[in-house]
Design a protein around this motif. Structure first.
Motif: not given
Length: 265
Positions: A69-91
């Motif tokens: 696919t040779q993407p310029d950037l990518s976004l992998h998505i997963g679920v965190a069952e106990g959270r009630t918000y969306f978050a992008v992870e640093q490391t």
């Protein structure tokens, strides 16, 4: 003379399949609801199948997926069952995946990680500017209406313009206090920065993705990869809401990525 068309930015997106306690993973449900294109010449390359919540299939999948696919950037998505918000992870990091079995009953031994990733740092951080991204993402989502989440949270239908004031049930992923990038308090922000990707498949695909992206960049070696945790969304209304929040995150990521490129970062 006709104007020169702006270059298309290609964004690879994946979501996970079911695992114990999560028969319908919202991460893939959200990914599969995304359009193929977005304004500002953005092309979304959504992997058409749910990624198995299993270590070795992920390791086998990513090299071919990134190379094809040779993407310029990518976004992998997963679920965190106990959270009630969306978050992008640093490391994320390696050598932490030998304690929990995946859906195939397998673990990922430290020796396997050393063999595949021995030339990499034990801990990796994305090269995307998540501080700028999250600030923009928060602004972009101000008018999006939160549905009533079908879990036991007290989250009510309202716009993000009013911070959601709920007692957040932190998942096991956030047992370690977050190291926040600024002094700005993010506790009430429903879309936010985080550094708690965890030590299961979410952290695993994030680390593997950053390695693979750097290996496809023969010159810059940049790790232009992001990982987003989503809440345990269930209904069509909730999942459509998750899609809309994700679209705004992609727009924010691309804007920040373009800014970094313009500055030669």
């Amino acid at each position: 003379m006709a104007p020169i068309a702006a270059a298309v930015t290609r964004v690879l997106i994946t979501g996970f399949g079911p695992f114990q306690g999560v028969p319908n993973n919202p991460s893939f449900a959200i990914a599969s609801r995304l359009p193929t294109t977005l304004p500002n010449n953005i092309e979304l390359i959504v992997y058409p199948s749910a990624v198995p919540v299993a270590y070795h299939p992920v390791v086998d999948l990513l090299p071919g997926l990134y190379n094809s696919t040779q993407p310029d950037l990518s976004l992998h998505i997963g679920v965190a069952e106990g959270r009630t918000y969306f978050a992008v992870e640093q490391t994320s990091q390696r050598n932490v995946y030998s304690w929990a079995t995946d859906v195939q009953g397998q673990v990922f031994k430290d020796s396997e990680g050393e063999l595949i990733w021995g030339d990499q740092s034990v801990k990796l951080s994305t090269d995307l500017d998540l501080q700028a991204t999250v600030s923009d993402w928060q602004n972009r989502t101000l008018g999006i209406v939160w549905p009533i989440i079908s879990s036991d949270s007290s989250l009510q239908s309202q716009t993000i313009a009013t911070p959601v004031s709920v007692i957040l049930k932190e998942s096991v992923l956030e047992e370690v206090p977050l190291q926040r990038p600024t002094e700005h308090e993010l506790a009430d922000d429903p879309v936010r920065w985080s550094d708690a990707v965890g030590t299961y498949l979410c952290g695993f695909i994030y680390y593997a993705g950053m390695v693979q992206k750097s290996r496809t960049e023969t010159v810059s070696k940049r790790k232009d990869v992001a990982f987003m945790h989503v809440p345990m969304l269930k209904t069509d209304e909730e999942l459509d809401f998750g899609r809309d929040v994700t679209i705004e995150l992609v727009q924010a990521l691309v804007k920040s990525w373009k800014s970094q490129r313009a500055m030669g970062a």
